[in-house]
Write a protein that holds these residues in place. Structure first.
Motif: not given
Ligand SMILES: [Zn+2]
Ligand SMILES: [Zn+2]
Length: 297
Positions: A21, A24, A266
């Motif tokens: 994502c 991240c 996250n």
């Molecule tokens: Zn992520």
């Protein structure tokens, strides 16, 4: 009383091993300002000698190493012998298995959590084969002397999150803790998982000096919108931060000195230091936890 944030991320940590994502990716490439975070856990102490863990994350080994107060350099048996659990999720309990070298462990958990940890995940049965484990029954609403200058009172946190293991009571599946320093009478509330901030739960915050609260997702549809999961934040047992019934609108007006989001997933844009969502929290005087953050109340 001191509170050390050992880990500030939700399950999976930040960045998460299988996730790409925007957050991240930013953590890996440095393209946006942010710091990695390990999975959610805190340590509390009234004397900086004996510390109590709240939740034991899979990152417990490096969390202990990162905090010299927890090292037994003076030859003492163990600075960490008690763990208080807010639920029986793996990211809050798997670290117990990594503490199997301990001489003895006390696990504070409700009857519901005890049922899941024995017959569901089986985690306490495994641990018990390696080291003596004493179960301390947590009963919501009851004041308990933890020793070392601290008391606690758990409160039930209702949830409709689908249970992965059958057979456990719904009452006490999730709790929050109010921990009080008996010398100063100051207290903190630790609530890393809360599906809905009901009036009863908001009452539990009254008079506390610090609130460490569920900051898993910014928006309810955060995971589905990224194509990462079909479940909303609320489906997973976490009230989102934003929105009219989100946590920010409810906690922002409260007269609590430190209001800190913990257990941050996250996917949450507040992990990016320069995001508009992060700046909004700053304007409303709500903090975002980082690993190693320590507060004294
Ligand atoms: Zn992520
Ligand atoms: Zn969690």
């Amino acid at each position: 009383m001191w509170i050390r944030i050992l880990g500030s991320a939700a399950g999976g940590g930040f960045p998460q091993w299988n996730c790409a994502c925007p957050q991240c990716r930013a953590a890996r490439t440095g393209a946006r300002p942010c710091v990695p975070r390990s999975q959610s856990s805190i340590a509390v102490s009234a004397n900086r000698q004996e510390w109590f863990l709240l939740n034991a994350s899979p990152d417990v080994q490096r969390q202990v190493e990162s905090f010299p107060d927890l090292h037994n350099d003076d030859g003492s048996i163990g600075r960490l012998q008690s763990v208080l659990l807010t639920d029986s999720e793996l990211d809050h309990t798997a670290g117990l298995l990594l503490m199997r070298e301990g001489r003895e462990l006390q696990v504070h958990a409700t009857k519901s959590m005890y049922q899941t940890l024995n017959t569901g995940t089986g985690l306490l049965r495994i641990l018990g084969a390696y080291c003596p484990v004493t179960w301390k029954a947590v009963v919501p609403g009851v004041d308990v002397d933890l020793g070392e200058g601290l008391t606690y009172r758990a409160f039930n946190v209702p949830t409709t999150k689908a249970a992965r293991f059958e057979g456990a009571d719904n009452y006490g599946r999730v709790v929050g803790y109010r921990i009080t320093d008996t010398a100063t009478d100051r207290s903190i509330v630790y609530l890393p998982s809360v599906q809905q901030l009901t009036p009863q739960i908001l009452e539990e915050f009254a008079g506390c000096s610090a609130l460490l609260i569920d900051g898993t997702c910014w928006s309810d549809d955060e995971m589905p919108a990224l194509g990462l999961a079909g479940k909303t934040s609320r489906d997973m047992g976490h009230v989102p931060i934003s929105g009219p019934r989100g946590s920010l609108a409810l906690i922002s007006p409260l007269p609590i000195k430190r209001k800190i989001y913990v257990h941050i997933n996250n996917t949450n844009p507040i992990l990016l230091d320069d995001s508009p969502q992060r700046l909004q929290l700053e304007r409303q005087a709500v903090e975002v936890a980082t690993d190693g953050l320590e507060i004294e109340i």
